[in-house]
Design an enzyme around this catalytic site. Structure first.
Site, short mmCIF file in Angstrom:
data_model
loop_
_atom_site.label_atom_id
_atom_site.label_comp_id
_atom_site.label_asym_id
_atom_site.label_seq_id
_atom_site.Cartn_x
_atom_site.Cartn_y
_atom_site.Cartn_z
CB CYS A 1 -0.90 -0.02 1.24
SG CYS A 1 -2.01 1.41 1.27
CG HIS B 1 -6.72 -2.22 -5.99
ND1 HIS B 1 -6.36 -3.44 -5.47
CD2 HIS B 1 -6.61 -1.32 -4.96
CE1 HIS B 1 -6.06 -3.30 -4.19
NE2 HIS B 1 -6.21 -2.02 -3.85
CB CYS C 1 -4.08 4.37 -5.61
SG CYS C 1 -3.87 2.62 -5.24
CB THR D 1 -0.07 -0.31 -5.19
OG1 THR D 1 -1.42 -0.09 -4.76
CG2 THR D 1 0.78 -0.64 -3.98
O1 PYC Z 1 -1.90 3.65 -1.94
O2 PYC Z 1 -1.37 1.69 -2.75
C1 PYC Z 1 -2.14 2.45 -2.20
C2 PYC Z 1 -3.47 1.95 -1.80
C3 PYC Z 1 -3.98 0.71 -2.01
C4 PYC Z 1 -5.27 0.70 -1.45
C5 PYC Z 1 -5.51 1.93 -0.93
N1 PYC Z 1 -4.40 2.69 -1.15
#
Ligand code: PYC
Length: 311
Positions: free
Chosen positions: A86, A206, A236, A238
């Site tokens: 994450c 996702h 996000c 990832t």
């Molecule tokens: O920032 O990788 C991320 C992430 C994954 C799920 C929520 N945030």
């Protein structure tokens, strides 16, 4: 009793569990993550959903690393799944460790179930994550999604598996959040129904839609649907890593070139990459996190909602 520290990274909440988590044994973090996922579902879910948690929250359970060069090991989860990595959570974790006086300005290594990532703490809030090598698995996958129509996207990996749609079927605007969420869920259900997966059966949990930036310095704006159907308030980490791999593969971004990625709510990350092995990329994600709370979580055995609201 559980000791936690909460933070938000560009609006997306993280809850770091410092003490009181289940004993997951020793061995590779991937095996301990699997144990958390299968044997402690009530525990991890209860921490990130109401009434003890909050919507969109991602949990970060600190564990002993196997690699002694790492400051900690960590296993991330949302309300629906234990996830591989994450990005926003790692920025939040670095700010939390700085807040606790456990790390200072400089570079530090953190072990996750999918590999070691590196964080550079510039000040107590500003963090750059050098993520694991990320790559595009399939380009231009065409779906005919019931009630949505034709959707074309790439399947890419950045520590989690993503279906990345460059040309969002719905404008990426805060006013469209409900529709973006509904369409994202339909796309993911279609992937599941058609058994469309990442490499080695990776579950694509996702979904990301991209649209034009709303600010002059923005590269684009994204909407990210997470496994628990909450949307990521940050861009996000990832997912941005997976997108960088796609931009690199398409020669739309040069190594070392910075872009500013806007999130749905208008916060953002500065992103860049360096070439990795076999056409993969090593992503860098820079953002800010702020500690919001230090707390003890009290779970009452007589509380019928201690495992969280489940509708
Ligand atoms: O920032 O990788 C991320 C992430 C994954 C799920 C929520 N945030």
């Amino acid at each position: 009793m559980l000791k936690v520290v909460d933070s938000h990274t560009e609006g997306e909440p993280t809850r770091v569990v410092l003490e009181g988590g289940p004993d997951l044994g020793s061995g590779p973090l991937s095996e301990r993550a699997q144990r958390l996922a299968t044997e402690h579902t009530d525990f991890y879910r209860s921490l990130v959903v109401e009434p003890y948690g909050q919507e969109a929250m991602v949990g970060a359970l600190l564990v002993e690393p196997t690699d002694p060069s790492c400051v900690t090991g960590v296993i991330y989860f949302d309300a629906a799944a234990v996830i591989g990595m994450c990005g926003h959570g790692t920025i939040g974790l670095a700010a939390t460790l700085a807040h606790l006086g456990k790390i200072g300005v400089g570079r530090h290594r953190i072990e996750t179930p999918v590999g070691v990532v590196e964080v550079t703490l510039t000040d107590c809030n500003t963090v750059t994550v050098q993520n694991i090598e990320s790559y595009r698995f399939k380009q231009g996958v065409e779906l005919e999604v019931e009630g949505v129509g034709k959707v074309i996207g790439d399947i890419a990996y950045g520590g989690n598996w993503f279906f990345i749609v460059d040309d969002s079927p719905v404008p990426v605007l805060p006013s469209n959040l409900r529709t973006l969420t509904e369409v994202g869920i339909k796309v993911r259900e279609h992937l599941y129904a058609q058994a469309i997966e990442g490499e080695h059966g990776g579950v694509i949990d996702h979904i990301i839609f991209y649209g034009p930036a709303l600010n002059a310095h923005g590269h684009s704006r994204n909407f990210v649907l997470c496994p628990d159907n909450a949307y990521d308030r940050s861009p996000c980490g990832t997912g941005s890593s997976a997108r960088l791999a796609c931009l690199a593969a398409d020669q739309r971004l040069a190594p070392g070139e910075d872009i500013y990625q806007e999130s749905t709510i208008g916060s953002g990350y500065t992103l860049s990459y360096q070439p990795g092995h076999s056409g993969r990329v090593i992503p860098s994600i820079t953002g800010q996190a702020f500690v919001t709370r230090e707390a003890n979580i009290l779970s009452h055995p007589s509380d019928p909602l201690r495992h969280g609201v489940s509708l």
